[in-house]
Design a protein around this motif. Sequence first.
Motif, mmCIF file in Angstrom:
data_model
loop_
_atom_site.group_PDB
_atom_site.id
_atom_site.type_symbol
_atom_site.label_atom_id
_atom_site.label_comp_id
_atom_site.label_asym_id
_atom_site.label_seq_id
_atom_site.Cartn_x
_atom_site.Cartn_y
_atom_site.Cartn_z
ATOM 1 N N GLY A 174 32.779 48.632 62.105
ATOM 2 C CA GLY A 174 32.702 49.115 60.723
ATOM 3 C C GLY A 174 31.736 48.304 59.893
ATOM 4 N N LYS A 175 31.678 46.992 60.176
ATOM 5 C CA LYS A 175 30.750 46.143 59.431
ATOM 6 C C LYS A 175 29.299 46.499 59.734
ATOM 7 C CE LYS A 175 30.046 41.271 58.305
ATOM 8 N NZ LYS A 175 30.424 39.884 58.639
ATOM 9 N N ILE A 183 19.050 41.247 58.998
ATOM 10 C CA ILE A 183 18.625 41.725 60.321
ATOM 11 C C ILE A 183 19.234 40.861 61.418
ATOM 12 C CG2 ILE A 183 16.631 41.959 61.845
ATOM 13 C CD1 ILE A 183 14.993 42.837 59.471
ATOM 14 N N SER A 184 19.209 39.541 61.230
ATOM 15 C CA SER A 184 19.751 38.630 62.248
ATOM 16 C C SER A 184 21.234 38.909 62.480
ATOM 17 C CB SER A 184 19.542 37.179 61.804
ATOM 18 O OG SER A 184 18.192 36.887 61.675
ATOM 19 N N GLN A 185 21.994 39.044 61.391
ATOM 20 C CA GLN A 185 23.421 39.309 61.537
ATOM 21 C C GLN A 185 23.672 40.673 62.161
ATOM 22 O OE1 GLN A 185 25.562 39.151 57.849
ATOM 23 N NE2 GLN A 185 27.570 39.248 58.823
ATOM 24 N N TRP A 186 22.867 41.684 61.766
ATOM 25 C CA TRP A 186 23.023 43.049 62.296
ATOM 26 C C TRP A 186 22.737 43.063 63.802
ATOM 27 C CZ3 TRP A 186 19.352 47.685 62.146
ATOM 28 C CH2 TRP A 186 20.053 48.880 62.258
ATOM 29 N N LYS A 187 21.650 42.396 64.207
ATOM 30 C CA LYS A 187 21.298 42.351 65.629
ATOM 31 C C LYS A 187 22.361 41.599 66.440
ATOM 32 C CE LYS A 187 17.016 41.298 66.615
ATOM 33 N NZ LYS A 187 15.735 40.561 66.546
ATOM 34 N N PHE A 188 22.865 40.459 65.882
ATOM 35 C CA PHE A 188 23.883 39.682 66.596
ATOM 36 C C PHE A 188 25.127 40.536 66.833
ATOM 37 C CE2 PHE A 188 26.197 36.082 67.997
ATOM 38 C CZ PHE A 188 27.472 36.228 67.461
ATOM 39 N N ASN A 189 25.593 41.250 65.795
ATOM 40 C CA ASN A 189 26.783 42.081 65.946
ATOM 41 C C ASN A 189 26.536 43.208 66.956
ATOM 42 O OD1 ASN A 189 28.017 40.510 64.053
ATOM 43 N ND2 ASN A 189 27.768 41.923 62.360
ATOM 44 N N VAL A 196 33.094 53.957 66.259
ATOM 45 C CA VAL A 196 34.308 53.411 65.631
ATOM 46 C C VAL A 196 35.498 54.307 65.941
ATOM 47 C CG1 VAL A 196 35.396 52.870 63.438
ATOM 48 C CG2 VAL A 196 33.023 52.257 63.814
ATOM 49 N N SER A 197 35.289 55.630 65.886
ATOM 50 C CA SER A 197 36.374 56.575 66.181
ATOM 51 C C SER A 197 36.839 56.429 67.623
ATOM 52 C CB SER A 197 35.891 58.000 65.918
ATOM 53 O OG SER A 197 36.885 58.943 66.262
ATOM 54 N N GLU A 198 35.886 56.258 68.553
ATOM 55 C CA GLU A 198 36.253 56.083 69.950
ATOM 56 C C GLU A 198 37.004 54.772 70.187
ATOM 57 O OE1 GLU A 198 36.791 56.856 73.890
ATOM 58 O OE2 GLU A 198 36.101 58.195 72.288
#
Length: 602
Positions: free
Chosen positions: A57-58, A93-99, A176-178
């Motif tokens: 979700g984040k 971007i760094s946080q998005w790529k890490f997640n 997320v639904s899955e």
Amino acid sequence: MKKKSKVSFDKISFIKLRRMYLFALITIAITVLLSQLLIQYNLNSQLSDSKIINISGKQRMLSQKLTKEVLILNFITDSLHKEKQIDRISKTISQWKFNHYSLVNGNDSLGFPKEKSPILAKHFENLKPNFDIIIKATNTFLANKKQNINDQENQKLVQTILENETVFLSKMNQIVSEYDTEALEKVTLQRKTEYGILAFTLLVLFLEFLFIFKPTNKKVELLISNLLSSERKALKLAQDTEIISEAKENSVKELKSLNYAMENTLLYCRIATDGTIIHIGEKFAKLLQYNPFLSDKKFGQVLTPIEKEQIIIDRIVLENHRRGWQGELNITTRNEQTLWLDLSMVPVTIKRDESELLIICFDITERKKAVQEVERLNAANIADKLNQQKVISSKIVENQENEQNRIAREIHDGIGQMLTGLKFSLESINLDDKEKATIKIEYLKKLALDIIKGVRTATFNLMPPELSDHGINSALAKLTQELSKLTGKNILFYNKTDFNSRLDSLIEINIYRLTQEAINNAIKYADSTHIIVQLSHSATLLSITVDDNGKGFDINAVEKKRNSESGMGLLFMKERIQYINGRVFFNSIPNEGTRITFNIPI
């Protein structure tokens, strides 16, 4: 005989009963343990699922945040705000790529599994192109914004990010639904498993009651009555009392030994929560010059007679009497000496509603003094280096000024006067008198040659053409040849390994100036008649050696005289060769000669 038979029967019955009880307890324990292990495993799995759903979700929020920040940056014109916004987008971007990579590839630190269901794997595979396009477009957009170029391309990139961000949100919603669906299936499976374990446990308990506890109830009563006979009770109590008494005596001895060790080796005391002294160790009392038999003294009053320091100590005790405290204290003793203590304050519960504080200290005064002395020496060393750098800078400026003045004098006194003479001679030519005109023309030719020679000498001193045209080998050969002609000294150059490669221009000019400086020092200060310059090289190192047969010098004595001209000359060589990551070595023997070696990595 009858009693003996009865005792034997009781013993057999007890052994059989013990085996039955052990079997029952082990069965129940194994059932409960398996149940707990399964429950804990499922709970950990659910915890991991909740983290995954949260991070998923984040990711949707981060994609929207990234798009919003890109749109904001697209309309920012102020350079300072632009740099801050670019930095903010880079962090997003760094946080998005890490997640994203943690969700796709798994992450041990976050508890994300590497294996995923085929449906999730397919969803992530479908999501990858949009994710890669957004990352690539954003990075290109940031690069353009940093250089303030390609505004039209930036608009297209922003449109690309917006289009793919919408698709990314839609596909991320499916993921997320899955995840939510799979987590629900796990919870349902766990519920069914727990019901099964509960039913199995109840069945085991029922069987144990039916086949173990009920048939052996009468035997248990008989065995307990025999075991709890008065004679055995008395013997057991006597033995227990003796053991407890012996253990108590040993504990008292250990406490006395521990108390003696603490009194004479540790700086410790016990205080009430309000700071009042309860007990102070003998060694601590001697250090503080305090009478341990005095009472109703606050801990701060015992440590120092200075009121300001007492207030600080009392505040530390008041604010930290529940959780404890550890730190360093600087206090003034009663004989007006500075004392540093490494103090630890530990709360100790004596009774249910009564507590006190145990204070343990270490005298670190000598260590503090040593640290302060080291800091003082470091500060003095830094100041000395700064002064040395100032002297070097001023000397460099002075040498530059002297060199410029010398060149100006050469041009003015030499080339300038010859050009003036050339001008007057040209003006005085009378073409009607051919004989005198011919003589003056011959004179003017000679004068022109002298002017050309002077110009070449001046330009050679500034930058030898051989250095820029042919490299360091030709430049050093020309330098030694010219200096030998000008000074009349025997100056020779040898290329021992036939080095003829070109180096970086900065490295070549520094090698040339260092060699020129070494030769000039041998001419000016060493009173030498023979100077030999040798060049050699290996695969990784270029070495230049300047030898002279002059009067030599004491290297240690010269290096101590940093303000002298010779001392500064050595220092300049060291400073200059550091610019090209090289090293210089000085070897001189008084009245025999000097060798200077320059080693430069290639």
